[in-house]
Write an enzyme that holds these catalytic residues in place. Structure first.
Site, PDB file in Angstrom:
ATOM      1  CB  SER A  75      -3.131   3.017  -4.035  1.00  0.00           C
ATOM      2  OG  SER A  75      -3.938   4.232  -4.485  1.00  0.00           O
ATOM      3  CB  ALA A 104      -1.084  -0.070   1.282  1.00  0.00           C
ATOM      4  CG  ASP A 105       2.384   5.231  -1.583  1.00  0.00           C
ATOM      5  OD1 ASP A 105       3.484   5.209  -0.621  1.00  0.00           O
ATOM      6  OD2 ASP A 105       2.219   6.348  -1.926  1.00  0.00           O
ATOM      7  CB  THR A 106      -0.863   6.594   2.809  1.00  0.00           C
ATOM      8  OG1 THR A 106      -1.369   5.417   3.347  1.00  0.00           O
ATOM      9  CG2 THR A 106      -1.562   7.667   3.362  1.00  0.00           C
TER      10      THR A 106
END
Length: 192
Positions: free
Chosen positions: A109, A72-74
């Site tokens: 995501s 994931a990436d924020t």
């Protein structure tokens, strides 16, 4: 809690592991993907978040093609401006001053690579409004050190939580992993 030996979490984030544990999932392994997380020129925040999350998963899948890889990436943004993870107190001050008294967007995501080479993904946008911060409040927060390693220099689970007026969207996504969306993806392959 179930340990899934064939699931790898592609992340260095302790928060993501804790959130994954809330789903009753313990990955068999944690692998920190070494990728360039620099935004591309004129890259929109949502696209950036999706690209980086996908790159993390793909990088780890090259090492473990027969395993499931979750990544994931924020990213935090004001308008179209992607806010970096502050590296210095001065950068943290600038970021906090920018989001002070404003709404900002947080995109997270999440991607799952399956051994069949299929990719599943979801992207979540949450709007967060922070109270107008005084210089004293910003300096006090910076002294806490909680801004280190945080997208938008803000840790809403800690001291910065007292500055949040409203959250429209997924709280867990702001922390680093949208639980509903992650559950929806993982439950296709794992009995959770």
């Amino acid at each position: 809690m179930f340990k899934f030996d064939n699931l790898i979490l592609a992340s260095s984030s302790k928060q993501r592991l804790c959130l994954l544990n809330q789903l009753g999932v313990l990955p068999g392994e944690i692998v920190i993907p070494n990728i360039d997380e620099s935004p591309l020129k004129k890259e929109l925040p949502k696209i950036y978040s999706m690209r980086v999350a996908k790159e993390k998963v793909i990088k780890v899948s090259l090492l473990y093609p027969k395993k499931f890889i979750l990544g994931a990436d924020t990213v935090v943004c004001c308008g179209r401006k992607i806010l970096p993870k502050a590296e210095t107190e001065d950068q943290a001050f600038e970021i906090l001053e920018l989001i002070s008294g404003r709404r900002h967007r947080v995109y997270t995501s999440v991607y799952l690579y399956a051994p069949s080479k299929k990719l599943h993904y979801r992207s979540v946008m949450t709007v967060v409004k922070i109270k107008r911060l005084s210089v004293k409040e910003i300096n006090s927060y910076i002294l806490s050190g909680e801004w280190k390693g945080k997208a938008g220099a803000c840790n809403i689970q800690g001291n910065a939580g007292k500055f949040v007026i409203s959250i429209n969207g997924s709280y867990s996504s702001v922390i680093g992993l949208p639980l509903y969306e992650t559950y929806s993806i993982l439950s296709q392959y794992f009995p959770i």
